[in-house]
Each structure stands twice: as C-alpha cells, then as structure tokens.
Design a protein around this motif. Sequence first.
Motif: not given
Length: 286
Positions: A133-138, A156-160, A170-171, A201-205
Amino acid sequence: MAGSFYDGRGQEAVAAAAGLALRPDDVVAPLNRELACHFARGVTTGEVFRNLLGRGDGPTRGRDGNMHFGVPARGVFPLVSMLGDLVPVAVGAALAFRRRGEPRVALTFLGEGAFSVGDTHEGLNLAGVWQVPLVLVLQRNHYAYSTPVERQMVNTSLAERVFGGWSIPCETVDGTDALAAYDAIGAAVGRARGGHGPQAVEAVTLRLHGHAAHDDARYVPRELRAAYAERDPVDRLEERLRLDGLAAELEALRAAAAAEVERGLAEAEAAPAPEPAALEDGVYAG
C-alpha cells in the motif's frame, strides 16, 4: 539561519494535498520542498523554525539547520537528501502495514532527478512485486536541479515510466490546481488502502524559485517561469475561494497563518541553543 532553505513555491498545492489526503496513522516521507506536507500532518511552525535556527530542543536537537528533519510521532519520516533513497524506506513501511494486516498507507515524493537513481527503480520494482500500500507523488517539475528533463531521460512522462516499468497505475494531474491534486492523491490513497497495490500521481508543475536559497534559477527560461507564475497554486486557490463566496473566510485564514508564523518564530528565537556537552549524543561508531 546556519543552513540553507528550500521553499516549495509553485509546489505547495501538491505537498499540502498529499498531507491532507492521509489518515493520522499513515506515514509520509517528504522531500526538502514539501514543507506544506509537514504542516498538513500537524508539524508546527515552532518546530520548523527551531530546526532552521538550530535550537537544542528542535526536531534534530540543533544538529541540522535546514529541512533534514521529521516528526515520527506525527508519521513524518526524516528527509534523506539523496534523491530516491526514501523510496525503499516507504516501501518497507508499506510492506510492514501489509504483513500486519493494517489498513495504513505509506506515501513519498519523487522528482525527475530520482528517476536516475538505482534505489528508486529497485524500490518501485519491489513495490510492484509485493503489491504494498504505497502512494508515489511524482513532482514533474521540468528540471532535476538545473538539468532539463529532456536531457535526462528519453521518455519524459513519469506516469508512463512507472506504469510501463512496474505496472503501477498513475494519474496525471495539474499540480497548480490544489483541489484537483487533492482529489487525485486522495483517490490513489483510497485505492492503495483498499488492497489494490501501489499507486502513483504525476503532478505537473514548476519550482518557481531555485533549488535552494543560493540558486537564482537563471537556467529556467523566462517565458516558462512567467507562464507558471500566472498559475501560482496559492493564487489559484484563493481565487477559487473568492468565487465560492468565501472571501471573509480566506482573510481569516491569512490572518491566522500570519499569526502562527509570528508565534512559531518567537517560540524558536526564545528556545535554548544546543548544549555543547551533548555534542556526541546519538553519534555511533563501530
């Protein structure tokens, strides 16, 4: 301050959303720009300032002058500077939860730089094999320190990469939208807690300031920084609150936050310096 300072300007929404999406008995391993996650977990401004000022009663008892600290009592693991090293730590915590049958989640953060570190890949592989049960915030920040992401990796897509490499769902979400980040991370936490294995979750910022206080980030194109400055996550959330008719509540929150900063700073400035006699406490030699 004796050390440097790493702010999370531009990434506050993601860090706060991650901290708020967790339950009190979950654990989180933040990096050096996730101060908002610390606060969301109940770490006080006094504790943060006491560490930044190297006070003897701070989280590291005066042995650190920046963000290399945690508060285990609130489920916040101390920061490890080496990018990617916290992935195996979080996987280990998640494995313990699974083996004990506890409905708890471990969460950690990654940026582009961590994807060039072997520990990251080993940890993600184990997470996928063991279905913990791990959550990765990318944090897809466009840069690893000063290296543009396209000069570091082909895809360059961390989700892919996390899905293609380890079958971790990964969303991708707009990391400047606090509510969208909260919804996405909260859903990932729910899936991990529900027995669906590791989630991401890949957060683009964009990191709007430099790597730390010493870095002016002159390597970031002016146009890119200006585009993200217009989407500052704090400004966007404030505007949303005003549109929802919560202007008075917003002003009350701003006043309370300012008062809390002043209180925490005064508390830290009045705190004692470390005792020289305690210099070797907690230091081990083989």
